[in-house]
Design a protein around this motif. Structure first.
Motif, PDB file in Angstrom:
ATOM      1  N   VAL A 219      10.612  54.614  35.393  1.00  0.00           N
ATOM      2  CA  VAL A 219      11.979  54.877  34.574  1.00  0.00           C
ATOM      3  C   VAL A 219      12.301  56.485  34.641  1.00  0.00           C
ATOM      4  O   VAL A 219      13.480  56.517  35.046  1.00  0.00           O
ATOM      5  CB  VAL A 219      11.572  54.695  33.083  1.00  0.00           C
ATOM      6  N   GLU A 220      11.376  57.427  34.771  1.00  0.00           N
ATOM      7  CA  GLU A 220      11.734  58.961  35.176  1.00  0.00           C
ATOM      8  C   GLU A 220      12.074  59.039  36.318  1.00  0.00           C
ATOM      9  O   GLU A 220      13.190  59.753  36.737  1.00  0.00           O
ATOM     10  CB  GLU A 220      10.427  59.614  34.779  1.00  0.00           C
ATOM     11  N   ALA A 221      11.542  58.203  37.502  1.00  0.00           N
ATOM     12  CA  ALA A 221      12.151  58.342  38.929  1.00  0.00           C
ATOM     13  C   ALA A 221      13.648  57.682  38.849  1.00  0.00           C
ATOM     14  O   ALA A 221      14.317  58.391  39.683  1.00  0.00           O
ATOM     15  CB  ALA A 221      11.250  57.475  39.853  1.00  0.00           C
ATOM     16  N   SER A 222      13.844  56.537  38.271  1.00  0.00           N
ATOM     17  CA  SER A 222      15.213  56.060  38.256  1.00  0.00           C
ATOM     18  C   SER A 222      16.130  56.946  37.795  1.00  0.00           C
ATOM     19  O   SER A 222      17.208  57.169  38.159  1.00  0.00           O
ATOM     20  CB  SER A 222      15.306  54.796  37.524  1.00  0.00           C
ATOM     21  N   LYS A 223      15.872  57.766  36.844  1.00  0.00           N
ATOM     22  CA  LYS A 223      16.919  58.598  35.852  1.00  0.00           C
ATOM     23  C   LYS A 223      17.073  59.852  36.846  1.00  0.00           C
ATOM     24  O   LYS A 223      18.235  60.467  37.007  1.00  0.00           O
ATOM     25  CB  LYS A 223      16.174  59.096  34.551  1.00  0.00           C
ATOM     26  N   LYS A 224      16.065  60.423  37.587  1.00  0.00           N
ATOM     27  CA  LYS A 224      15.995  61.423  38.309  1.00  0.00           C
ATOM     28  C   LYS A 224      16.787  61.321  39.495  1.00  0.00           C
ATOM     29  O   LYS A 224      17.511  62.223  40.232  1.00  0.00           O
ATOM     30  CB  LYS A 224      14.504  61.962  38.418  1.00  0.00           C
ATOM     31  N   HIS A 225      16.589  60.205  40.294  1.00  0.00           N
ATOM     32  CA  HIS A 225      16.967  60.136  41.749  1.00  0.00           C
ATOM     33  C   HIS A 225      18.236  59.049  41.833  1.00  0.00           C
ATOM     34  O   HIS A 225      18.719  59.028  42.915  1.00  0.00           O
ATOM     35  CB  HIS A 225      15.732  59.445  42.601  1.00  0.00           C
ATOM     36  N   LEU A 226      18.387  58.341  40.754  1.00  0.00           N
ATOM     37  CA  LEU A 226      19.307  57.045  41.101  1.00  0.00           C
ATOM     38  C   LEU A 226      20.559  57.232  40.054  1.00  0.00           C
ATOM     39  O   LEU A 226      21.439  56.671  40.221  1.00  0.00           O
ATOM     40  CB  LEU A 226      18.611  55.734  40.783  1.00  0.00           C
ATOM     41  N   TRP A 227      20.215  58.247  39.229  1.00  0.00           N
ATOM     42  CA  TRP A 227      21.535  58.407  38.255  1.00  0.00           C
ATOM     43  C   TRP A 227      22.317  59.625  38.824  1.00  0.00           C
ATOM     44  O   TRP A 227      21.874  60.611  39.592  1.00  0.00           O
ATOM     45  CB  TRP A 227      20.874  58.812  37.030  1.00  0.00           C
ATOM     46  N   ASP A 228      23.712  59.169  39.017  1.00  0.00           N
ATOM     47  CA  ASP A 228      24.555  60.237  39.446  1.00  0.00           C
ATOM     48  C   ASP A 228      25.445  60.796  38.244  1.00  0.00           C
ATOM     49  O   ASP A 228      26.375  60.164  37.478  1.00  0.00           O
ATOM     50  CB  ASP A 228      25.648  59.603  40.472  1.00  0.00           C
ATOM     51  N   SER A 229      25.077  62.280  38.010  1.00  0.00           N
ATOM     52  CA  SER A 229      25.725  62.778  36.742  1.00  0.00           C
ATOM     53  C   SER A 229      27.079  62.844  37.097  1.00  0.00           C
ATOM     54  O   SER A 229      28.152  63.005  35.945  1.00  0.00           O
ATOM     55  CB  SER A 229      25.076  64.231  36.353  1.00  0.00           C
ATOM     56  N   ASN A 230      27.762  63.050  37.928  1.00  0.00           N
ATOM     57  CA  ASN A 230      29.290  63.018  38.450  1.00  0.00           C
ATOM     58  C   ASN A 230      29.933  62.159  38.188  1.00  0.00           C
ATOM     59  O   ASN A 230      31.127  62.005  37.493  1.00  0.00           O
ATOM     60  CB  ASN A 230      29.493  63.316  39.928  1.00  0.00           C
ATOM     61  N   THR A 231      29.308  60.616  38.402  1.00  0.00           N
ATOM     62  CA  THR A 231      30.111  59.658  38.097  1.00  0.00           C
ATOM     63  C   THR A 231      29.802  58.846  36.533  1.00  0.00           C
ATOM     64  O   THR A 231      30.578  58.401  36.174  1.00  0.00           O
ATOM     65  CB  THR A 231      30.189  58.544  39.064  1.00  0.00           C
ATOM     66  N   GLY A 232      28.446  59.342  36.247  1.00  0.00           N
ATOM     67  CA  GLY A 232      27.928  58.910  34.940  1.00  0.00           C
ATOM     68  C   GLY A 232      27.529  57.481  35.225  1.00  0.00           C
ATOM     69  O   GLY A 232      27.511  56.418  34.374  1.00  0.00           O
ATOM     70  N   LEU A 233      27.066  57.031  36.519  1.00  0.00           N
ATOM     71  CA  LEU A 233      26.768  55.832  36.888  1.00  0.00           C
ATOM     72  C   LEU A 233      25.359  55.964  37.759  1.00  0.00           C
ATOM     73  O   LEU A 233      25.044  56.870  38.312  1.00  0.00           O
ATOM     74  CB  LEU A 233      27.827  54.993  37.514  1.00  0.00           C
ATOM     75  N   PHE A 234      24.661  54.637  37.957  1.00  0.00           N
ATOM     76  CA  PHE A 234      23.694  54.547  38.905  1.00  0.00           C
ATOM     77  C   PHE A 234      24.110  54.270  40.378  1.00  0.00           C
ATOM     78  O   PHE A 234      25.174  53.730  40.384  1.00  0.00           O
ATOM     79  CB  PHE A 234      22.572  53.404  38.303  1.00  0.00           C
TER      80      PHE A 234
END
Length: 523
Positions: A386-401
Motif C-alpha cells: 500500500v505504501e509503495a502504491s501511494k509513493k510511486h503510483l500516485w500523481d499529486s499533480n492530477t490527483g490520480l493513479f
C-alpha cells in the motif's frame, strides 16, 4: 497425500490432483431440460439506426403459421422470442414426387439479428471462424427427424434449402429446441425494487447467468464454452444472490485446484471435455482470483473443509505473484502478465498492483481460520504494498493513479486501487469525480464496467452506481439484448478485439453481475 498424475504439456508440467478431480466429478450437475418452440417467423432488414445495422421484421406468428414448404433457394428465419442454449430438432417430409436426390440444408443460428443477416464468409478475424454457428447437412432419406447433436446458443434460426431436385420440395414442422441449464430458477427470490428498468436489468442478468450454467460455469455458451477463472469469480457472486447452485461453484474450484502446473500456477481457463485440460494461458490477475472465489465461497457456505483443503493452492497464487515485485514492492510488466480488460493500449501494472493488494486483504480476512503464519505474513506485507502504491503510483499533480512508463491514466488503475482500499473513501470520491474531467483509458467490457460500478459503491456513491448500471446495461437493453454481451462500447458499437463483431459472444458470463450488484447492495 493425494495420488498425483503428472502430465507433460509443451514446456510445462501439469500436476493433476486425482483426489480433487474426483471430488469435482462427484459434483457434476444434472442438466435441467425444457422444450421451447419458436413464436414467429421474421425477416431481417437493414436499419442504420440499429446496432450492427440490422433489425427483425415480423412476418407471421406461429399460431398463424403458413405451410412451411420450401424449395431450392427458399429460406425462413424463426424467432424463439428469447435466448436459448440447447439442441434443435425438426421434422422434415417431402412434398411432391418421391425424393430423387438428397436434401441439402444450411442452418444458421444467431444470438443477434446480424448473425442471420450477414454472410459468415465476410468474417476474417483472429478467432477461428469455426465458432460461427452454422450447419451444412445432407439428408438422404425422407421423411425423417433431424436432431442436431451439437449444442447451440441462439434466439434466431435461419433454415435455407440449398438443393433438392426439380421434382420435390420439403415441409418442416415440429421445430423445437431442447434447452439445457444446471440452474434452478425456482430458487431465485423476488426482487423488491420499484424501479422498472433495474428490474428488467436484473431479469436479463439472471437469464445470462442461467444460460452460462452448464456442467461448469461457462464463459459463454456460444464461445468459448470453457471455464474461465475471471468469469467464474463474478458468476459465483451472481449465483449466491440468485439461483444458489453453490455445489457448481465448489465443483469449479476443485477443477482448477486439480490442474496446477509444476510452479503451482492455476491456469486462466480449463477445457472440460474429453477430459479436464488446463489451458496454457496464465493471467496473474485470474490466478489471484482463485483465492477471492474461494473466500467468497467460504463466506457464503461456511464450508470449512473445502476452505482448508484448497487454501494451500490458493495462497500459492499470492506467493507466485509476490516474486514479481521489484525492490520498490511494485509489480513490473516483465514479471507478470495480466488481463484486466480488453481496452486497447492499457498499461496494466497499477491495476494489477491493486488486485494483488485486494486479494491479499481478502485472504487476510479469513487467514486466521486456516493458517496463522499466513495471517501474520499478510498483515506485515500488505502495508508495504500500500505504501509503495501511494509513493510511486500516485500523481499529486492530477490527483490520480498512473501506470507504466508513460504515466498513463486509466479507469482500471483508479478502480482497482479503490477496490483495494488504497485511497480513503473521501479520496476515492475525488478520484472518481476527476476521472470524468481528464483523458483516460475507459473500460471496454462489462467485466471492467462491473468493477467500476463496484468502485462507486465502495466510495459511497450508490446513486452514481445505479446511474452507471442504467446507462451501460440499460443501453444494451435498448440495443436489443435479451442476454448481456461479452463486449459493449456505447461509443463504438462495432467494437470487437477479435476483428469482427460476428464472432462476439452475446450471452457472456462476466456481464451477468448487475443482479449481484442490485441485490447485494440494495440498489
Amino acid at each position: 497425500m493425494s495420488e498425483m498424475i503428472f502430465q507433460q504439456n509443451q514446456d510445462r508440467m501439469i500436476i493433476e490432483n486425482k483426489n480433487f478431480l474426483q471430488k469435482a466429478e462427484r459434483l457434476l450437475p444434472r442438466l435441467k431440460e425444457a422444450i421451447v418452440h419458436p413464436v414467429q417467423i421474421v425477416d431481417v432488414v437493414p436499419d442504420d439506426e440499429i446496432i450492427h445495422g440490422w433489425k427483425t421484421k415480423h412476418i407471421h406468428s406461429i399460431e398463424k403459421l403458413p405451410d412451411l414448404t420450401l424449395g431450392k433457394k427458399d429460406q425462413i428465419i424463426l424467432d424463439f422470442n428469447n435466448h436459448q442454449v440447447g439442441y434443435l430438432s425438426l421434422h422434415i417430409k417431402p412434398v411432391g414426387s418421391p425424393p430423387d436426390a438428397p436434401l441439402h440444408l444450411k442452418i444458421t443460428f444467431g444470438e443477434m439479428p446480424v448473425e442471420v443477416a450477414e454472410d459468415f464468409s465476410t468474417y476474417n478475424g483472429i478467432i477461428s471462424s469455426a465458432w460461427l454457428q452454422e450447419e451444412f447437412i445432407h439428408i438422404d432419406v425422407l421423411p425423417g427427424i433431424l436432431n442436431l447433436e451439437r449444442r447451440y446458443s441462439f434466439r434466431y434460426v435461419k433454415i435455407e434449402v440449398l438443393a433438392t431436385s426439380p421434382k420435390y420440395k420439403v415441409c418442416f414442422n415440429n421445430i423445437v429446441c431442447k434447452s439445457v441449464s444446471s440452474a434452478d430458477t425456482a430458487a431465485v427470490s423476488k426482487l423488491e425494487n420499484s424501479d422498472l428498468l433495474l428490474k428488467r436489468i436484473d431479469e436479463v442478468s439472471i437469464k445470462t447467468l442461467v444460460d452460462c450454467m452448464q456442467e461448469v460455469f461457462e464463459d459463454g455458451p456460444k464461445r468459448d464454452r470453457r471455464l474461465w477463472l475471471g468469469d467464474l469469480r463474478l458468476q459465483a457472486l451472481a449465483n449466491y444472490a440468485t439461483v444458489k447452485n453453490n455445489d457448481l461453484v465448489k465443483r469449479c474450484l476443485y477443477l482448477f485446484a486439480g490442474t496446477p502446473d509444476d510452479k503451482g500456477r492455476i491456469a486462466a481457463n480449463l477445457f472440460i471435455k474429453p477430459a479436464v485440460i488446463a489451458d496454457d494461458t496464465y493471467f496473474t490477475d485470474y490466478s489471484l482470483f482463485f483465492m477471492d472465489t474461494l473466500v467468497d465461497y467460504y463466506k457464503e457456505t461456511k464450508d470449512t473443509e473445502t476452505l482448508i483443503e484448497l487454501w494451500p493452492i490458493a495462497f500459492k497464487q499470492i506467493e507466485n505473484t509476490l516474486k514479481s515485485l521489484d525492490t520498490n514492492n511494485l509489480l513490473k510488466g516483465e514479471g507478470f502478465f495480466a488481463f484486466i480488460d480488453w481496452a486497447e493500449g492499457l498499461e496494466k501494472e497499477t491495476a494489477a498492483q491493486g488486485i494483488l493488494i485486494y486479494i491479499m486483504k481478502k485472504a487476510l480476512s479469513i487467514a486466521e481460520i486456516v493458517n496463522k503464519e499466513h495471517a501474520i505474513f499478510l498483515a506485515d506485507k500488505i502495508p508495504l504494498l500500500v505504501e509503495a502504491s501511494k509513493k510511486h503510483l500516485w500523481d499529486s499533480n492530477t490527483g490520480l493513479f498512473i501506470s507504466g512508463k508513460n504515466k498513463q491514466i486509466s479507469y482500471a488503475s483508479q478502480v482497482w486501487m479503490i477496490l483495494a482500499g488504497v485511497p480513503s473513501t473521501v479520496e476515492a470520491q475525488c478520484i472518481l469525480r476527476k476521472l470524468s474531467t481528464v483523458s483516460a483509458i475507459e473500460p471496454s467490457t462489462p467485466y471492467m464496467y462491473h468493477h467500476l460500478v463496484e468502485a462507486y459503491i465502495v466510495a459511497g456513491e450508490k446513486e452514481t452506481a445505479v446511474k452507471k448500471i442504467k446507462e451501460y446495461w440499460g443501453e444494451m437493453l435498448k440495443d436489443g439484448a435479451d442476454t448481456f454481451w461479452e463486449l459493449y462500447n456505447p461509443k463504438d458499437k462495432t467494437f470487437s478485439p477479435y476483428g469482427g463483431y460476428l464472432i462476439n459472444s452475446y450471452c457472456h458470463a462476466w456481464s451477468c453481475t448487475p443482479t449481484y450488484l442490485i441485490r447485494k447492495y440494495n440498489l
